[in-house]
Design a protein around this motif. Sequence first.
Motif, PDB file in Angstrom:
ATOM      1  N   HIS A  28      -9.083  23.300  25.817  1.00 15.97           N
ATOM      2  CA  HIS A  28     -10.349  22.582  25.654  1.00 15.97           C
ATOM      3  C   HIS A  28     -10.284  21.663  24.433  1.00 15.97           C
ATOM      4  O   HIS A  28      -9.454  21.851  23.557  1.00 15.97           O
ATOM      5  CB  HIS A  28     -11.497  23.559  25.349  1.00 15.97           C
ATOM      6  N   HIS A 135      -9.591  22.477  30.876  1.00 13.22           N
ATOM      7  CA  HIS A 135     -10.916  22.873  31.357  1.00 13.22           C
ATOM      8  C   HIS A 135     -11.332  22.013  32.554  1.00 13.22           C
ATOM      9  O   HIS A 135     -11.922  22.490  33.510  1.00 13.22           O
ATOM     10  CB  HIS A 135     -11.932  22.730  30.208  1.00 13.22           C
ATOM     11  N   ASP A 145     -12.811  17.828  29.444  1.00 15.75           N
ATOM     12  CA  ASP A 145     -11.926  18.170  28.325  1.00 15.75           C
ATOM     13  C   ASP A 145     -10.688  18.924  28.822  1.00 15.75           C
ATOM     14  O   ASP A 145     -10.752  19.568  29.864  1.00 15.75           O
ATOM     15  CB  ASP A 145     -12.681  18.994  27.263  1.00 15.75           C
TER      16      ASP A 145
HETATM   17 ZN   LIG Z   1     -14.053  23.072  27.539  1.00 13.00          ZN
END
Ligand SMILES: [Zn+2]
Length: 235
Positions: A28, A135, A145
């Motif tokens: 992330h 993600h 992200d």
């Molecule tokens: Zn994330």
Amino acid sequence: MLTMNHSLMSPNLNDRPKGQEIDMVVVHYTGMQSAKAALKRLCDPAAQVSAHYLIEENGNIYQLVPNEKRAWHAGVSYWMGQHNLNDCSIGIELVNPGHDYGYRPFEKKQMQAALELMRCLIQSYPIPARRIVGHSDIAPTRKIDPGELFDWAWLAQHGVGLWPSPIPLKQETKDFYNFASHALEKIGYQIISSDKKDLIPVIQAFQRRFRPKKVDGNLDQETITIINGMVSLLT
Ligand SMILES: [Zn+2]
């Protein structure tokens, strides 16, 4: 080798399901204005979010949740037939303001730390290369992200994750959306249908990761050959 800061712990965790193996990594970005703000949020009981690790731009690594516990980073998610990926994954947050606050390249020291950390995780747990994901891969309609500036190619060159070479499709393949929906599903993405509108977010997620110079959701020839190359790595 790997120096870890244990000065902060997140209360946002619970037990993994009984007997659950750790076999996945989810990357992330923090998407907040500063590392301090992100650390505060990841440790705030009211926020109900966390990750196992946070990596600052200077390469400092915080461990916020022990690996054996379940951190709360993936949310509603899907990969390779599985939902609820917090159950089986390690979540790594890289400090970056993200697309809302001035997305910028990840620092070299930060990438080096991410590489070392992931190498260490791969040695400790049965994590296949194809289960090291962003993600956006596991929640393509909700998340973007770590984004197109995260250097997956460099990581793969250093032995972490997969990076495909383009392979042209067989001549007889005519229905590109049908091909792409099956191929992307095989790679791990959740496919709702082979309708163009349903596939666009998934194609974007794939491009963000494997064709980062142009993320437009358009199933062009280059994207198709990269998808085909990725599938060939799995068989
Ligand atoms: Zn994330």
